[in-house]
Design an enzyme around this catalytic site. Structure first.
Site, PDB file in Angstrom:
ATOM      1  N   GLU A  97       0.816  -1.211   0.000  1.00 20.62           N
ATOM      2  CA  GLU A  97       0.000   0.000   0.000  1.00 20.62           C
ATOM      3  C   GLU A  97       0.842   1.250   0.000  1.00 20.62           C
ATOM      4  O   GLU A  97       1.998   1.237   0.430  1.00 20.62           O
ATOM      5  CB  GLU A  97      -0.856   0.024   1.275  1.00 20.62           C
ATOM      6  N   CYS A 124      -1.204  -3.184  14.875  1.00 27.71           N
ATOM      7  CA  CYS A 124      -0.893  -2.862  13.482  1.00 27.71           C
ATOM      8  C   CYS A 124      -1.357  -3.973  12.541  1.00 27.71           C
ATOM      9  O   CYS A 124      -1.020  -5.139  12.725  1.00 27.71           O
ATOM     10  CB  CYS A 124       0.610  -2.642  13.352  1.00 27.71           C
ATOM     11  N   ASN A 295      -5.963   3.701  15.347  1.00 26.55           N
ATOM     12  CA  ASN A 295      -6.912   3.343  14.307  1.00 26.55           C
ATOM     13  C   ASN A 295      -7.389   1.922  14.583  1.00 26.55           C
ATOM     14  O   ASN A 295      -6.574   1.001  14.573  1.00 26.55           O
ATOM     15  CB  ASN A 295      -6.145   3.389  12.977  1.00 26.55           C
ATOM     16  N   CYS A 338      -2.128   1.765   7.978  1.00 27.05           N
ATOM     17  CA  CYS A 338      -1.296   0.882   7.171  1.00 27.05           C
ATOM     18  C   CYS A 338      -1.680  -0.585   7.284  1.00 27.05           C
ATOM     19  O   CYS A 338      -1.982  -1.095   8.349  1.00 27.05           O
ATOM     20  CB  CYS A 338       0.181   1.097   7.469  1.00 27.05           C
TER      21      CYS A 338
HETATM   22  N1  SAH Z   1       7.498  -0.100  11.215  1.00 28.97           N
HETATM   23  C1  SAH Z   1       7.584   1.317  11.332  1.00 28.97           C
HETATM   24  C2  SAH Z   1       6.792   2.091  10.307  1.00 28.97           C
HETATM   25  C3  SAH Z   1       5.433   1.598   9.902  1.00 28.97           C
HETATM   26  S1  SAH Z   1       4.021   1.971  10.863  1.00 28.97           S
HETATM   27  C4  SAH Z   1       7.240   1.752  12.738  1.00 28.97           C
HETATM   28  O1  SAH Z   1       6.901   0.915  13.542  1.00 28.97           O
HETATM   29  O2  SAH Z   1       7.388   2.926  13.043  1.00 28.97           O
HETATM   30  C5  SAH Z   1       3.874   3.711  10.913  1.00 28.97           C
HETATM   31  C6  SAH Z   1       3.290   4.217  12.226  1.00 28.97           C
HETATM   32  O3  SAH Z   1       1.914   3.865  12.365  1.00 28.97           O
HETATM   33  C7  SAH Z   1       4.002   3.659  13.438  1.00 28.97           C
HETATM   34  O4  SAH Z   1       4.146   4.658  14.412  1.00 28.97           O
HETATM   35  C8  SAH Z   1       3.022   2.603  13.916  1.00 28.97           C
HETATM   36  O5  SAH Z   1       3.255   2.262  15.238  1.00 28.97           O
HETATM   37  C9  SAH Z   1       1.703   3.298  13.640  1.00 28.97           C
HETATM   38  N2  SAH Z   1       0.532   2.430  13.573  1.00 28.97           N
HETATM   39  C10 SAH Z   1       0.426   1.175  13.089  1.00 28.97           C
HETATM   40  N3  SAH Z   1      -0.827   0.716  13.224  1.00 28.97           N
HETATM   41  C11 SAH Z   1      -1.537   1.694  13.799  1.00 28.97           C
HETATM   42  C12 SAH Z   1      -2.900   1.824  14.198  1.00 28.97           C
HETATM   43  N4  SAH Z   1      -3.785   0.832  14.043  1.00 28.97           N
HETATM   44  N5  SAH Z   1      -3.272   2.997  14.756  1.00 28.97           N
HETATM   45  C13 SAH Z   1      -2.390   4.015  14.923  1.00 28.97           C
HETATM   46  N6  SAH Z   1      -1.110   3.951  14.571  1.00 28.97           N
HETATM   47  C14 SAH Z   1      -0.679   2.801  14.024  1.00 28.97           C
END
Ligand code: SAH
Length: 352
Positions: A97, A124, A295, A338
């Site tokens: 994505e 996530c 989220n 994501c």
């Molecule tokens: N692996 C990396 C980057 C990808 S995720 C990391 O962990 O930073 C990008 C951001 O979105 C990260 O801060 C992650 O913790 C957050 N994230 C992932 N799923 C989420 C969700 N359901 N709600 C809010 N933030 C989320």
């Protein structure tokens, strides 16, 4: 699916490597710059477009190299805020994505760095089905080029916050950053790039040595090991104190402030005690906290806190001298968090 067998990935090659190919092939050196510009400035999708190259050389390139471009498997446009979410199908059939977000200062693109993820963060969606493979530098670049070609909008900043853990694909991400910022190609200043990590300490130290000028975002999400262990398995490898030490080293050696991401989850990490502990952890650090209303992901039971609780958490941190923002929710109607779109497709439940 993949018809690139025996061919080489030209979009992942540096200008110096292209020069080697030109020389080897009896071409003058300046031809390498022409090829590089066709790829990175003009977004050529085939070698036949490269009309200022000798026909024979074009044929040679055609026979020995491929230009890696994804196919748009699905595209969702938000009716609320112009956010566009792409599901891209790669050469081997895997999907990733990519999200384009519109801000006052221009368009920002959220780029994926891996197919799936092995970090296992509980909130996530990207990690639920595990890790499949790393993306190549060209597969990261072509998310930018294809999004621009399709939307007609120029991307002015990049956030490496899509599917995957960028520092778990360190070499390819570094090569991607060098290609993206190459003065002969796209020439994007790395000041306009943010890299987000769940906190891989060894790679944070390695990145600090590169002195790239990008913004490092660290997904902290909790002020202590007890809570962070329940949210992020990586914390057992690199506990909070070790991560904070690496962040301090990063700030010292690069002179750049760090942005800490904090996904706020009702009843898990949104208490006054959490705000106090977080402020104590970050005291005196050149940093900024970005609060993200979590989220909700279908497979998980995390819920976001009420708006007034998030506002209070922000005030508590501010009163203790910490810079805080609350992330604006973009693309709420198109599942911009994501990994959610890819999950849907994998399960075969995606409604078109
Ligand atoms: N692996 C990396 C980057 C990808 S995720 C990391 O962990 O930073 C990008 C951001 O979105 C990260 O801060 C992650 O913790 C957050 N994230 C992932 N799923 C989420 C969700 N359901 N709600 C809010 N933030 C989320």
């Amino acid at each position: 699916m993949c018809n690139y067998k025996d061919k080489r990935d030209i979009l992942s090659m540096s200008l110096a490597e292209l020069e080697g190919i030109c020389v080897q092939n009896g071409q003058q050196r300046f031809r390498s710059r022409q090829v590089f510009q066709w790829l990175h400035l003009h977004h050529a999708v085939s070698f036949s477009e490269m009309t200022n190259l000798p026909a024979q050389f074009r044929l040679y390139l055609e026979e020995n190299f491929y230009i890696s471009l994804p196919k748009i498997e699905k595209k969702l446009v938000s009716a609320i805020d112009h956010t566009v979410k792409y599901l891209y199908r790669l050469g081997d059939g895997e999907c990733v994505e990519c999200v384009m977000m519109e801000y006052q200062h221009g368009n920002s693109l959220c780029v994926s760095t891996q197919v799936g993820c092995r970090m296992g963060c509980r909130f996530c969606a990207s990690t639920i089905a595990g890790f499949v493979r790393n993306l190549t530098p060209s597969e990261m670049l072509s998310q930018i080029y294809t999004s621009e070609l399709d939307s007609g909008r120029e991307v002015s900043s990049i956030v490496l916050m899509g599917i995957g853990e960028p520092l778990d694909n360190y070499e390819n991400v570094l090569r991607f950053l060098h290609l993206l910022s190459s003065p002969d190609g796209r020439n994007m200043s790395l000041r306009h790039v943010s890299l987000s990590t769940c906190g891989l300490v060894a790679q944070i130290d390695a990145l600090a040595r590169e002195k790239l000028g990008l913004t490092l975002s660290v997904s902290l999400h909790a002020p202590n090991d007890a809570i962070r262990n329940t949210m992020m398995p990586v914390n057992r490898r690199y506990p909070v104190a070790q991560l904070m030490d690496a962040c301090r080293r990063y700030i010292r050696s690069t002179g750049r402030r760090i942005s800490f991401e904090y996904a706020i989850v009702a009843g898990v990490n949104d208490s006054l005690a959490c705000a106090q502990e977080l402020a104590a952890r970050l005291r005196g650090m050149q940093c900024h906290v970005n609060l993200i209303p979590v989220n909700p992901v279908r497979e998980r039971n995390y819920r976001t806190s009420q708006r007034n609780v998030i506002e209070r958490f922000k005030r508590d941190l501010e009163q203790r001298g910490i810079n805080v923002t609350i992330r604006r929710t973009l693309g709420a109607d198109i599942q911009a968090a994501c990994g959610q779109l890819r999950r849907e497709r994998e399960e075969g439940s995606g409604a078109d």
